[in-house]
Write a protein that holds these residues in place. Structure first.
Motif, PDB file in Angstrom:
ATOM      1  N   SER A  51      26.673 -42.309   2.380  1.00 41.34           N
ATOM      2  CA  SER A  51      27.482 -41.191   2.839  1.00 41.34           C
ATOM      3  C   SER A  51      26.368 -40.026   3.211  1.00 41.34           C
ATOM      4  CB  SER A  51      28.411 -40.755   1.884  1.00 41.34           C
ATOM      5  OG  SER A  51      28.041 -40.572   0.511  1.00 41.34           O
ATOM      6  N   GLN A  52      25.166 -40.148   2.295  1.00 44.97           N
ATOM      7  CA  GLN A  52      24.006 -39.402   2.663  1.00 44.97           C
ATOM      8  C   GLN A  52      23.668 -39.628   3.876  1.00 44.97           C
ATOM      9  OE1 GLN A  52      22.098 -36.818   1.213  1.00 44.97           O
ATOM     10  NE2 GLN A  52      23.535 -36.713  -0.771  1.00 44.97           N
ATOM     11  N   MET A  53      23.515 -40.723   4.470  1.00 44.90           N
ATOM     12  CA  MET A  53      23.014 -41.178   5.585  1.00 44.90           C
ATOM     13  C   MET A  53      24.031 -40.515   6.836  1.00 44.90           C
ATOM     14  SD  MET A  53      22.482 -44.737   7.230  1.00 44.90           S
ATOM     15  CE  MET A  53      24.252 -45.333   6.868  1.00 44.90           C
ATOM     16  N   ILE A  54      25.406 -40.525   6.596  1.00 41.83           N
ATOM     17  CA  ILE A  54      26.231 -40.125   7.564  1.00 41.83           C
ATOM     18  C   ILE A  54      26.374 -38.663   7.792  1.00 41.83           C
ATOM     19  CG2 ILE A  54      28.608 -40.203   7.951  1.00 41.83           C
ATOM     20  CD1 ILE A  54      28.761 -42.866   6.529  1.00 41.83           C
ATOM     21  N   PHE A  55      26.344 -37.929   6.685  1.00 44.29           N
ATOM     22  CA  PHE A  55      26.389 -36.395   6.562  1.00 44.29           C
ATOM     23  C   PHE A  55      25.246 -35.686   6.630  1.00 44.29           C
ATOM     24  CE2 PHE A  55      30.632 -38.312   4.750  1.00 44.29           C
ATOM     25  CZ  PHE A  55      31.572 -37.431   5.493  1.00 44.29           C
ATOM     26  N   GLN A  56      23.981 -36.305   6.489  1.00 39.97           N
ATOM     27  CA  GLN A  56      22.862 -35.281   6.476  1.00 39.97           C
ATOM     28  C   GLN A  56      22.802 -34.619   7.846  1.00 39.97           C
ATOM     29  OE1 GLN A  56      20.372 -34.293   4.555  1.00 39.97           O
ATOM     30  NE2 GLN A  56      20.994 -35.562   2.926  1.00 39.97           N
ATOM     31  N   VAL A  57      23.050 -35.621   8.996  1.00 36.94           N
ATOM     32  CA  VAL A  57      22.968 -34.686  10.437  1.00 36.94           C
ATOM     33  C   VAL A  57      24.249 -33.763  10.487  1.00 36.94           C
ATOM     34  CG1 VAL A  57      23.354 -35.328  12.815  1.00 36.94           C
ATOM     35  CG2 VAL A  57      21.940 -36.725  11.292  1.00 36.94           C
ATOM     36  N   PRO A  58      25.318 -34.250  10.271  1.00 39.43           N
ATOM     37  CA  PRO A  58      26.419 -33.061  10.466  1.00 39.43           C
ATOM     38  C   PRO A  58      26.130 -31.776   9.640  1.00 39.43           C
ATOM     39  CG  PRO A  58      27.466 -35.187  10.402  1.00 39.43           C
ATOM     40  CD  PRO A  58      26.024 -35.502   9.940  1.00 39.43           C
ATOM     41  N   PHE A  59      25.648 -31.982   8.395  1.00 37.33           N
ATOM     42  CA  PHE A  59      25.177 -30.798   7.603  1.00 37.33           C
ATOM     43  C   PHE A  59      23.961 -30.012   8.164  1.00 37.33           C
ATOM     44  CE2 PHE A  59      28.125 -32.093   4.339  1.00 37.33           C
ATOM     45  CZ  PHE A  59      28.394 -30.822   3.608  1.00 37.33           C
ATOM     46  N   GLY A  60      23.145 -30.852   8.782  1.00 32.98           N
ATOM     47  CA  GLY A  60      21.947 -30.081   9.310  1.00 32.98           C
ATOM     48  C   GLY A  60      22.229 -29.129  10.577  1.00 32.98           C
ATOM     49  N   VAL A  61      23.258 -29.728  11.536  1.00 30.36           N
ATOM     50  CA  VAL A  61      23.699 -29.277  12.599  1.00 30.36           C
ATOM     51  C   VAL A  61      24.419 -28.083  12.169  1.00 30.36           C
ATOM     52  CG1 VAL A  61      25.142 -29.370  14.871  1.00 30.36           C
ATOM     53  CG2 VAL A  61      23.552 -31.493  14.032  1.00 30.36           C
ATOM     54  N   LEU A  62      25.565 -28.400  11.292  1.00 27.31           N
ATOM     55  CA  LEU A  62      26.124 -27.254  10.669  1.00 27.31           C
ATOM     56  C   LEU A  62      25.450 -25.951  10.245  1.00 27.31           C
ATOM     57  CD1 LEU A  62      29.336 -26.378  10.105  1.00 27.31           C
ATOM     58  CD2 LEU A  62      29.126 -27.351   7.867  1.00 27.31           C
ATOM     59  N   SER A  63      24.409 -26.341   9.517  1.00 29.20           N
ATOM     60  CA  SER A  63      23.475 -25.151   9.001  1.00 29.20           C
ATOM     61  C   SER A  63      23.069 -24.286  10.062  1.00 29.20           C
ATOM     62  CB  SER A  63      22.517 -25.850   7.891  1.00 29.20           C
ATOM     63  OG  SER A  63      21.514 -26.275   8.748  1.00 29.20           O
ATOM     64  N   ASP A  64      22.546 -25.002  11.391  1.00 27.80           N
ATOM     65  CA  ASP A  64      22.055 -24.517  12.471  1.00 27.80           C
ATOM     66  C   ASP A  64      22.965 -23.304  13.183  1.00 27.80           C
ATOM     67  OD1 ASP A  64      19.801 -25.328  12.450  1.00 27.80           O
ATOM     68  OD2 ASP A  64      20.111 -27.241  13.649  1.00 27.80           O
ATOM     69  N   LYS A  65      24.205 -23.787  12.819  1.00 22.22           N
ATOM     70  CA  LYS A  65      25.345 -23.109  13.470  1.00 22.22           C
ATOM     71  C   LYS A  65      26.226 -21.855  12.615  1.00 22.22           C
ATOM     72  CE  LYS A  65      26.389 -26.323  16.913  1.00 22.22           C
ATOM     73  NZ  LYS A  65      25.504 -25.771  18.096  1.00 22.22           N
ATOM     74  N   ILE A  66      26.273 -22.329  11.421  1.00 21.53           N
ATOM     75  CA  ILE A  66      26.953 -21.170  10.259  1.00 21.53           C
ATOM     76  C   ILE A  66      25.973 -20.486   9.270  1.00 21.53           C
ATOM     77  CG2 ILE A  66      29.260 -22.543  10.713  1.00 21.53           C
ATOM     78  CD1 ILE A  66      29.020 -23.511   8.095  1.00 21.53           C
ATOM     79  N   GLY A  67      24.920 -21.164   9.136  1.00 24.59           N
ATOM     80  CA  GLY A  67      24.091 -20.518   8.157  1.00 24.59           C
ATOM     81  C   GLY A  67      24.148 -21.619   7.073  1.00 24.59           C
TER      82      GLY A  67
END
Length: 434
Positions: A51-67
């Protein structure tokens, strides 16, 4: 921003403590769970990494957009829920599910990106070294606490401790970390696919995969080998890790201070992979317990040569406006390696034995070194600070031909990152007319 670096480093180190603290005893204590087998234990050990492998990218992209802060809050809450599930597990599959939920709180790359946001490239190596040293300290602390706490208070106590630390991290995040700024890029935004097309980023991704695969495999197989082959009681395993980490800390200090001072990150990555080969050959060929334990110590030297410099080196190949996404991919590769290490280690140990496993890993290390030799030395990139005025580039400029890697505003000033093999600061100043 020094306070922010220390607080964020503590948050990252606390998350790693939650991972590290179960590793030394996971294979031993999980054997008592219903449905446990060598393969199932390996899968449960590595489930966190899926799950770390799956969610690292979405969380990284999300942080670029929402902080970064909002993304980190969400991830820490998810991690707490997963830790409690693991603490309450009575069978191996519930344990695996809890580990999956733990891993879904994938904020490691977000914290690293936030540290990168708060630091200039000239000081980022030292900031990442601070984070690496704290991760190393959490690693050493985990090795000491893990067998002691699990023997005294039970295996579940390790997960309750991880949940409590994550709750404390939320408080620190909103009380001690300053407001974040939004990076502004002057050139057109590069697409997400650029992260995978950039050779150096991909080599660093593979490097993170390999390093994490080997450390998880070591923790999966070494306890079994020490107990079954050399008759070591599981209550004494912490001694092995403690002595190994003393040498590991020396290596980490060398890599952190000297690697940054003399700008030898690429060389240290290659040397660390070579040390892994030496360690695996030692572990595969000896029948002597003392020599075997020395091989474990050598392995941790190689691991800790890498730990302080991996994130900072990867961040130097990422474009400013997609740093969260790039480091998310980087972290995803690392967690993919963690899962592969746990599952592959358990499978190979059961099917072909430890000696064959070690020789397979030597071959993988040889291919890894071949890739690292092709890594661009990150020291070829330099920064030109041009103040508060937006750089005025000629119309239809080809940034690559000009030797420009990136142009961005870090919230305080405009910065041009350039390839010193192609151009220099004086030439760029003429081009942008300053």
């Amino acid at each position: 921003m020094q306070k922010a670096v220390f607080v964020l480093s503590f948050i990252v180190a606390s998350r790693f403590l939650g991972l590290f603290i179960v590793l030394p005893v996971f294979s031993v204590y999980s054997a008592d769970l219903a449905g446990a087998s060598e393969l199932n234990i390996g899968v449960a050990l590595g489930a966190y990494a899926i799950s770390q492998m799956i969610f690292q990218v979405p969380f990284g992209v999300l942080s670029d957009k929402i902080g970064r802060k909002t993304a980190m809050l969400l991830g820490l809450l998810i991690f707490i829920a997963g830790s409690i599930m693991c603490a309450l597990a009575s069978d191996i599959w519930t344990m695996a599910l809890g580990r999956l939920v733990q891993g879904a709180g994938a904020v490691g790359a977000v914290a690293v990106a936030m540290i990168s946001d708060f630091t200039a490239e000239s000081t980022r190596g030292r900031a990442m070294m601070v984070m690496g040293m704290m991760i190393g300290a959490s690693f050493a602390l985990a090795l000491i606490l893990s067998p002691v706490l699990s023997a005294e208070w039970g295996f579940a106590s390790l997960f309750y401790l991880s949940a409590a630390l994550s709750a404390a991290c939320i408080v620190l995040l909103y009380t001690l970390v300053p407001s974040e700024h939004k990076t502004v890029k002057v050139a057109g935004a590069a697409g997400f696919a650029r992260i995978f097309a950039q050779k150096d980023l991909m080599i660093m991704n593979v490097t993170n995969f390999a390093q994490k695969m080997f450390i998880n495999s070591i923790f999966m197989v070494i306890p079994f080998v020490l107990m079954k082959k050399f008759g070591m009681p599981r209550e004494e395993l912490w001694n092995v890790y403690l002595y190994s980490m003393i040498f590991g800390f020396l290596a980490m200090g060398f890599a952190g201070f000297w690697g940054d001072k003399y700008r030898i990150a690429k060389g240290l990555l290659i040397v660390g992979a070579g040390v892994f080969i030496v360690a695996f050959l030692n572990l595969a060929m000896t029948e002597n317990r003392a020599v075997f334990l020395a091989g474990v110590a050598v392995f941790f030297v190689g691991f800790n040569l890498h730990e302080p410099i991996l994130q900072s080196t990867a961040s130097r190949f990422a474009l400013s406006h997609q740093r969260g996404a790039a480091l998310g991919v980087f972290s995803a590769f690392g967690y993919a390696g963690s899962f592969a290490g746990g599952a592959l280690g358990g499978l190979l140990l059961a099917k072909v034995g430890f000696t064959a496993l070690a020789f397979v890993y030597c071959a993988i290390c040889a291919g890894w070194i071949w890739l690292l030799l092709r890594l661009t030395n990150p020291n070829v990139y330099s920064n030109l600070n041009v103040g508060h005025v937006r750089p005025n580039l000629p119309p239809n400029s080809n940034l690559k031909k000009l030797g420009i890697f990136d142009i961005f505003n870090n919230g305080e000033e405009w910065i041009i990152k350039f390839d010193s093999r192609v151009t220099d600061a004086l030439t760029l100043k003429k081009i942008i007319q300053i």
